[in-house]
Scaffold this active site. Structure first.
Site, PDB file in Angstrom:
ATOM      1  N   THR A 121      14.560 -12.684 -11.639  1.00 32.56           N
ATOM      2  CA  THR A 121      14.609 -11.500 -12.495  1.00 32.56           C
ATOM      3  C   THR A 121      13.611 -10.438 -12.047  1.00 32.56           C
ATOM      4  OG1 THR A 121      14.080 -10.753 -14.740  1.00 32.56           O
ATOM      5  CG2 THR A 121      13.021 -12.768 -14.032  1.00 32.56           C
ATOM      6  N   ASP A 122      13.911  -9.188 -12.393  1.00 31.79           N
ATOM      7  CA  ASP A 122      12.960  -8.100 -12.110  1.00 31.79           C
ATOM      8  C   ASP A 122      11.702  -8.214 -12.969  1.00 31.79           C
ATOM      9  OD1 ASP A 122      14.112  -7.385 -14.550  1.00 31.79           O
ATOM     10  OD2 ASP A 122      14.670  -5.359 -13.935  1.00 31.79           O
TER      11      ASP A 122
HETATM   12  P1  NAD Z   1      21.663 -18.119 -20.211  1.00 30.16           P
HETATM   13  O1  NAD Z   1      20.567 -18.451 -21.132  1.00 30.16           O
HETATM   14  O2  NAD Z   1      22.880 -17.429 -20.741  1.00 30.16           O
HETATM   15  O3  NAD Z   1      22.188 -19.442 -19.477  1.00 30.16           O
HETATM   16  C1  NAD Z   1      21.310 -20.428 -19.021  1.00 30.16           C
HETATM   17  C2  NAD Z   1      22.110 -21.693 -18.763  1.00 30.16           C
HETATM   18  O4  NAD Z   1      21.209 -22.685 -18.231  1.00 30.16           O
HETATM   19  C3  NAD Z   1      22.723 -22.297 -20.026  1.00 30.16           C
HETATM   20  O5  NAD Z   1      24.059 -22.678 -19.797  1.00 30.16           O
HETATM   21  C4  NAD Z   1      21.840 -23.510 -20.327  1.00 30.16           C
HETATM   22  O6  NAD Z   1      22.532 -24.556 -20.986  1.00 30.16           O
HETATM   23  C5  NAD Z   1      21.427 -23.902 -18.919  1.00 30.16           C
HETATM   24  N1  NAD Z   1      20.198 -24.677 -18.901  1.00 30.16           N
HETATM   25  C6  NAD Z   1      19.048 -24.450 -19.591  1.00 30.16           C
HETATM   26  N2  NAD Z   1      18.144 -25.409 -19.323  1.00 30.16           N
HETATM   27  C7  NAD Z   1      18.712 -26.247 -18.429  1.00 30.16           C
HETATM   28  C8  NAD Z   1      18.282 -27.423 -17.759  1.00 30.16           C
HETATM   29  N3  NAD Z   1      17.068 -27.937 -17.964  1.00 30.16           N
HETATM   30  N4  NAD Z   1      19.131 -28.019 -16.896  1.00 30.16           N
HETATM   31  C9  NAD Z   1      20.377 -27.517 -16.680  1.00 30.16           C
HETATM   32  N5  NAD Z   1      20.847 -26.430 -17.304  1.00 30.16           N
HETATM   33  C10 NAD Z   1      20.022 -25.790 -18.162  1.00 30.16           C
HETATM   34  O7  NAD Z   1      20.992 -17.286 -19.041  1.00 30.16           O
HETATM   35  P2  NAD Z   1      21.595 -16.106 -18.127  1.00 30.16           P
HETATM   36  O8  NAD Z   1      21.349 -14.811 -18.789  1.00 30.16           O
HETATM   37  O9  NAD Z   1      22.936 -16.477 -17.681  1.00 30.16           O
HETATM   38  O10 NAD Z   1      20.573 -16.204 -16.891  1.00 30.16           O
HETATM   39  C11 NAD Z   1      20.865 -17.008 -15.764  1.00 30.16           C
HETATM   40  C12 NAD Z   1      19.782 -16.824 -14.724  1.00 30.16           C
HETATM   41  O11 NAD Z   1      19.714 -15.460 -14.336  1.00 30.16           O
HETATM   42  C13 NAD Z   1      18.384 -17.204 -15.200  1.00 30.16           C
HETATM   43  O12 NAD Z   1      17.716 -17.823 -14.138  1.00 30.16           O
HETATM   44  C14 NAD Z   1      17.743 -15.858 -15.529  1.00 30.16           C
HETATM   45  O13 NAD Z   1      16.347 -15.928 -15.375  1.00 30.16           O
HETATM   46  C15 NAD Z   1      18.379 -14.983 -14.479  1.00 30.16           C
HETATM   47  N6  NAD Z   1      18.488 -13.553 -14.784  1.00 30.16           N
HETATM   48  C16 NAD Z   1      19.078 -13.156 -15.970  1.00 30.16           C
HETATM   49  C17 NAD Z   1      19.257 -11.784 -16.206  1.00 30.16           C
HETATM   50  C18 NAD Z   1      19.930 -11.275 -17.467  1.00 30.16           C
HETATM   51  O14 NAD Z   1      19.986 -10.083 -17.706  1.00 30.16           O
HETATM   52  N7  NAD Z   1      20.507 -12.148 -18.300  1.00 30.16           N
HETATM   53  C19 NAD Z   1      18.804 -10.853 -15.261  1.00 30.16           C
HETATM   54  C20 NAD Z   1      18.197 -11.308 -14.093  1.00 30.16           C
HETATM   55  C21 NAD Z   1      18.057 -12.664 -13.867  1.00 30.16           C
HETATM   56  O1  DAU Z   2      15.348  -7.744 -16.739  1.00 28.44           O
HETATM   57  C1  DAU Z   2      16.048  -8.936 -16.613  1.00 28.44           C
HETATM   58  C2  DAU Z   2      15.916  -9.753 -17.887  1.00 28.44           C
HETATM   59  O2  DAU Z   2      16.755  -9.125 -18.848  1.00 28.44           O
HETATM   60  C3  DAU Z   2      16.302 -11.208 -17.715  1.00 28.44           C
HETATM   61  O3  DAU Z   2      15.376 -11.823 -16.855  1.00 28.44           O
HETATM   62  C4  DAU Z   2      16.316 -11.945 -19.063  1.00 28.44           C
HETATM   63  O4  DAU Z   2      16.804 -13.263 -18.881  1.00 28.44           O
HETATM   64  C5  DAU Z   2      17.221 -11.193 -20.010  1.00 28.44           C
HETATM   65  O5  DAU Z   2      17.171 -11.786 -21.293  1.00 28.44           O
HETATM   66  C6  DAU Z   2      16.791  -9.731 -20.116  1.00 28.44           C
HETATM   67  O6  DAU Z   2      15.486  -9.644 -20.743  1.00 28.44           O
HETATM   68  P1  DAU Z   2      15.157  -8.531 -21.854  1.00 28.44           P
HETATM   69  O7  DAU Z   2      14.048  -9.032 -22.673  1.00 28.44           O
HETATM   70  O8  DAU Z   2      15.056  -7.186 -21.241  1.00 28.44           O
HETATM   71  O9  DAU Z   2      16.583  -8.579 -22.655  1.00 28.44           O
HETATM   72  P2  DAU Z   2      16.936  -8.563 -24.225  1.00 28.44           P
HETATM   73  O10 DAU Z   2      18.424  -8.529 -24.284  1.00 28.44           O
HETATM   74  O11 DAU Z   2      16.241  -9.631 -24.970  1.00 28.44           O
HETATM   75  O12 DAU Z   2      16.352  -7.180 -24.711  1.00 28.44           O
HETATM   76  C7  DAU Z   2      16.677  -5.946 -24.069  1.00 28.44           C
HETATM   77  C8  DAU Z   2      15.834  -4.852 -24.715  1.00 28.44           C
HETATM   78  O13 DAU Z   2      16.292  -4.655 -26.063  1.00 28.44           O
HETATM   79  C9  DAU Z   2      14.372  -5.201 -24.821  1.00 28.44           C
HETATM   80  O14 DAU Z   2      13.622  -4.013 -24.631  1.00 28.44           O
HETATM   81  C10 DAU Z   2      14.208  -5.700 -26.266  1.00 28.44           C
HETATM   82  C11 DAU Z   2      15.231  -4.882 -27.013  1.00 28.44           C
HETATM   83  N1  DAU Z   2      15.872  -5.504 -28.186  1.00 28.44           N
HETATM   84  C12 DAU Z   2      16.351  -6.781 -28.074  1.00 28.44           C
HETATM   85  C13 DAU Z   2      17.004  -7.380 -29.133  1.00 28.44           C
HETATM   86  C14 DAU Z   2      17.534  -8.795 -29.026  1.00 28.44           C
HETATM   87  C15 DAU Z   2      16.052  -4.771 -29.368  1.00 28.44           C
HETATM   88  O15 DAU Z   2      15.632  -3.588 -29.461  1.00 28.44           O
HETATM   89  N2  DAU Z   2      16.725  -5.352 -30.405  1.00 28.44           N
HETATM   90  C16 DAU Z   2      17.205  -6.624 -30.348  1.00 28.44           C
HETATM   91  O16 DAU Z   2      17.819  -7.093 -31.326  1.00 28.44           O
END
Ligand code: NAD
Ligand code: DAU
Length: 332
Positions: A121-122
């Site tokens: 992640t960033d």
């Molecule tokens: P998510 O929470 O939706 O999914 C995570 C998955 O991992 C789930 O299916 C969960 O059951 C599984 N998991 C958790 N613990 C585990 C374990 N011990 N063993 C096996 N499986 C396990 O997360 P996501 O948003 O899909 O993120 C996926 C990856 O991308 C993460 O590594 C996160 O850091 C990275 N990432 C996410 C974002 C974002 O915006 N969501 C951005 C950049 C990077």
């Molecule tokens: O930047 C990459 C990351 O983006 C990933 O590494 C994480 O896994 C992913 O969850 C996400 O992190 P953020 O904390 O940025 O995402 P989130 O969706 O939790 O929140 C986005 C922004 O919105 C953050 O500034 C918090 C705000 N927020 C979040 C929620 C849930 C609100 O204002 N209201 C809300 O209800």
């Protein structure tokens, strides 16, 4: 044709990645997923059994991981505890999954000489001021803020050390905020969409000035595929689509697209240590590997995402009440 082991393939980005692999490649996929609250087997249920197999288990289970890596050509590691707010309530599963789980996988790919791609992640770079012209690059120093981002930073550093010390064949990508289908409704965008569907006002943390750099999940996954095809071993690639937007703007856009007054939202308690701004400079990925985002227009990507949550209420409805109860307890 290769055999891919995809950890966390029942979560948001992993599910979209597995579906992309099944739709657009000949690879066979084994998903290793612990099925925490964030995993949903229904997201993969319609995929053909000869292309995608789901193994329920943890990336921290060394014996299981060893046996699955032994029969795989490539490992793509998505599995993580991924939500900042949860990491503030209880950091312990973040340590176990994000740090120990990555260590276990690295030891297995080291043993079998398996190609490994690490999804990160960033947030490992900390945050930027709103008026700072800078964006994150591959050379920005690590400076994570939360228990979540510090464990992701630690896992990246483990990968770098295993590359340098043991010659593990790895690449790392650090992506900005993803949106799209199959995202857990604890996250910002789907939480607000499903609130509006339920007639509940969206919830904006603090003043809502915080900026996130949005990218469609498919563009993230196309970049990961490109890195698997042509990325240089040992390298880090930043993934971002020039999608910087303030949280307040995103909430107003959701309300507008869902035919509600744009001011029909509530300000709620801010997140502790809330990062102000993320912004990615993805020049290296674009120039070296020729990747470009395909979802140029955030508004139309968001409209399609709203349509997906409207059409797939069965997928998210079972967890809505419990998700909102956790937020209510924190005044959010
Ligand atoms: P998510 O929470 O939706 O999914 C995570 C998955 O991992 C789930 O299916 C969960 O059951 C599984 N998991 C958790 N613990 C585990 C374990 N011990 N063993 C096996 N499986 C396990 O997360 P996501 O948003 O899909 O993120 C996926 C990856 O991308 C993460 O590594 C996160 O850091 C990275 N990432 C996410 C974002 C974002 O915006 N969501 C951005 C950049 C990077
Ligand atoms: O930047 C990459 C990351 O983006 C990933 O590494 C994480 O896994 C992913 O969850 C996400 O992190 P953020 O904390 O940025 O995402 P989130 O969706 O939790 O929140 C986005 C922004 O919105 C953050 O500034 C918090 C705000 N927020 C979040 C929620 C849930 C609100 O204002 N209201 C809300 O209800």
């Amino acid at each position: 044709m290769g055999r891919l082991l995809v950890t966390g393939g029942a979560g948001f980005i992993g599910t979209n990645f597995v579906r992309l692999l099944v739709d657009s490649t000949d690879h066979t996929v084994t998903v290793l997923d612990a099925m925490t609250y964030a995993g949903n087997a229904n997201s993969l249920a319609d995929l053909p059994a000869n292309r995608c197999r789901l193994v329920i288990g943890s990336v921290s289970d060394a014996e299981l991981v060893d046996s699955l890596v032994a029969e795989s050509d490539i490992v793509v590691h998505f599995a993580a505890e991924s939500h900042n707010d949860n990491s503030l309530r209880d950091p312990s599963p973040f340590i176990q999954t994000n740090l120990v789980g990555t260590y276990v996988l690295l030891e297995a790919v080291r043993k079998y000489g398996t190609r490994y791609h690490h999804i990160s992640t960033d947030e490992v770079y900390g945050d930027l001021e709103l008026d700072d012209p800078a964006r994150f690059t591959e050379n920005t120093p690590y400076n994570p803020s939360s228990p979540y981002s510090s464990t992701k930073a630690g896992s990246d550093l483990l990968v770098r050390a295993w590359v340098r010390s043991f010659g593990v064949q790895a690449t790392i990508s650090n992506c900005s905020n993803n949106y799209g289908p199959y995202q857990h409704i604890e996250k910002f965008i789907p939480r607000q969409i499903t609130n509006v569907i339920d007639g509940v006002r969206p919830k904006l943390y603090g003043a809502g000035l915080n900026v996130r750099d949005w990218i469609h999940v498919t563009d993230h996954n196309l970049a990961v595929l490109r890195i698997l095809e042509a990325g240089r071993l040992g390298e880090t690639y930043l993934i971002g689509a020039d999608g910087e937007l303030g949280n307040k703007t995103v909430i107003e856009l959701i309300l507008q697209l869902m035919d509600q007054p744009v001011d029909a939202y509530d300000h709620v308690n801010d997140r502790a240590g809330h990062d102000m701004r993320y912004a990615i400079d993805s020049t290296k990925l674009r120039t070296e590997l020729g990747w470009e985002p395909t979802y140029g227009d955030f508004e139309s990507g968001l409209a399609a995402t709203i349509d997906w949550y409207r059409a797939n209420e069965d997928w998210w409805r079972p967890v809505k009440q419990a998700t909102e109860a956790k937020y209510a307890a924190a005044g959010q």
